[in-house]
Design an enzyme around this catalytic site. Structure first.
Site, PDB file in Angstrom:
ATOM      1  N   CYS A   1      -1.835  48.022  28.224  1.00 30.18           N
ATOM      2  CA  CYS A   1      -1.066  48.962  29.048  1.00 30.18           C
ATOM      3  C   CYS A   1      -1.224  50.390  28.536  1.00 30.18           C
ATOM      4  O   CYS A   1      -0.569  50.789  27.566  1.00 30.18           O
ATOM      5  CB  CYS A   1       0.406  48.555  29.055  1.00 30.18           C
ATOM      6  SG  CYS A   1       1.446  49.690  29.991  1.00 30.18           S
TER       7      CYS A   1
ATOM      8  N   CYS B   1       1.972  52.508  28.703  1.00 27.19           N
ATOM      9  CA  CYS B   1       2.969  52.200  27.661  1.00 27.19           C
ATOM     10  C   CYS B   1       2.538  52.747  26.301  1.00 27.19           C
ATOM     11  O   CYS B   1       3.352  53.250  25.539  1.00 27.19           O
ATOM     12  CB  CYS B   1       3.169  50.692  27.509  1.00 27.19           C
ATOM     13  SG  CYS B   1       3.207  49.782  29.034  1.00 27.19           S
ATOM     14  N   ASP B   2       1.254  52.621  25.964  1.00 29.47           N
ATOM     15  CA  ASP B   2       0.823  52.836  24.580  1.00 29.47           C
ATOM     16  C   ASP B   2      -0.110  54.032  24.364  1.00 29.47           C
ATOM     17  O   ASP B   2      -0.353  54.408  23.217  1.00 29.47           O
ATOM     18  CB  ASP B   2       0.104  51.572  24.065  1.00 29.47           C
ATOM     19  CG  ASP B   2       1.021  50.357  24.105  1.00 29.47           C
ATOM     20  OD1 ASP B   2       2.235  50.545  23.918  1.00 29.47           O
ATOM     21  OD2 ASP B   2       0.535  49.244  24.335  1.00 29.47           O
TER      22      ASP B   2
END
Ligand code: NAP
Length: 313
Positions: free
Chosen positions: A139, A142-143
């Site tokens: 992701c 997200c990261d």
């Protein structure tokens, strides 16, 4: 046989999954005055929550994924659908009733709309599991932020790999896209964007064989599939986008999936079992988009009404 001591609730329609397909199905069903519950174990909106920008959903020139998810959720709940944060554990057929089990309740319903989506396929190579969350990610939204000025690898050649590769260039010093062929599968517009980005490099005809590092990702073993030559590539992070697998395990015993687990429907979103419909990414289809999931959801919500009316006739 599931647990029979659970509290029972009788409804008209159970939607499993609150991505764009499930939310739209719930909107249509509840607007047709059907008592509708949406069962979702995660964030409503599904995969769009992990998408930075959506630029190919009509009506929104450019909208952040989580914002679109919120708007879809708000509009889906307008007509009285009930959203329950829970995990479905099983499904049974009982004459014309369909029983949907969760840990603390069983829903007795005439219609089930499966909208459980798909998840990112793993590479299945040494180091992937151990370094998951320590440089291995599925992701970018997200990261990606954790990799400012770092060197990243993206594995895959589809829309996700190319789109997320471009997204990651706003943080990373360099993004190397490793693809197993010498041609991308991604839409041309995404390919053009990636190829014009000076921070992106491509490694063609190559597969990742191992991800290495003590406590975090440090390097990858990459094999050229034509020469079989293996080389070491230094990287601080690896983002894996090598396709999807359907979230359909719960429904295997219903005999409604193909050999890979995708649920087979007709154009009305009907599966081979009466009263059970499927929409969105979990369906056997050649295009998986927000727009197609929404279209599927409207069909299924409408067909739920038709089906229940036909039972009452
Ligand atoms: P995908 O389209 O199935 O592409 C997967 C890619 O990974 C392919 O290039 C495939 O190579 C490669 N691959 C598969 N298994 C591999 C393995 N074991 N090792 C190395 N490479 C492997 O999956 P996706 O990109 O995640 O997209 C999923 C769906 O979402 C698609 O329908 C896509 O169109 C859609 N999507 C749309 C957008 C958008 O419209 N903006 C954005 C993201 C996703 P080959 O090409 O050789 O098969």
């Amino acid at each position: 046989m599931e647990n029979n001591t659970l509290e029972k609730e009788v409804v008209d329609v159970v939607v499993i999954g609150a991505g764009p397909g499930g939310l739209t199905a719930a909107l249509y069903a509840s607007r047709a005055n059907l008592k509708t519950v949406i069962l979702e174990k995660g964030m409503p909106g599904g995969e769009i929550n992990n998408t930075a920008d959506v630029e190919n959903y009509t009506g929104f020139s450019l909208i952040a994924g989580p914002e679109l998810a919120q708007q879809m959720y708000d509009s889906a709940m307008r007509f009285g659908a009930q959203h329950i944060y829970t995990e479905v554990t099983g499904i049974e057929l009982d004459g014309q009733d369909r029983l949907v089990y969760t840990r603390d309740k069983v829903y007795q319903t005439k219609v089930v709309i499966i909208a459980t989506g798909a998840q990112h396929r793993k590479l299945d190579v040494e180091g992937e599991e151990r370094l998951n969350g320590r440089g291995v990610s599925y992701c970018a939204v997200c990261d990606g932020f954790f990799f400012r000025d770092k060197e990243l690898v993206v594995v895959g050649g589809g829309d996700s790999a190319v789109e997320e590769g471009v997204y990651l260039t706003q943080f990373a010093k360099k993004v190397t896209i490793i693809h197993r062929r010498d041609q991308l599968r991604a839409q041309q517009v995404l390919q053009d964007r990636a190829k014009a980005n000076p921070k992106i490099e491509f490694v063609w005809d190559s597969v990742v064989e191992a991800i290495e590092g003590q406590d975090k990702v440090e390097s990858l073993q990459v094999r050229h599939v034509k020469t079989n030559q293996v080389s070491t590539l230094k990287a601080d992070g690896v983002f894996v986008y090598v396709g999807l697998i359907p979230n359909s395990e719960l429904f295997n015993q219903l005999g409604i999936t193909d050999a890979e687990g995708w649920i087979i429907t007709n154009e009305k979103m009907e599966t081979a079992v009466d009263g059970i419909f499927a929409v969105g990414d979990v369906r056997q289809t050649h295009l998986r988009q927000i727009a197609t999931a929404v279209g599927d959801g409207s069909h299924a919500g409408h067909m739920a009404y038709q089906y229940i009316t036909s039972l009452n006739d």
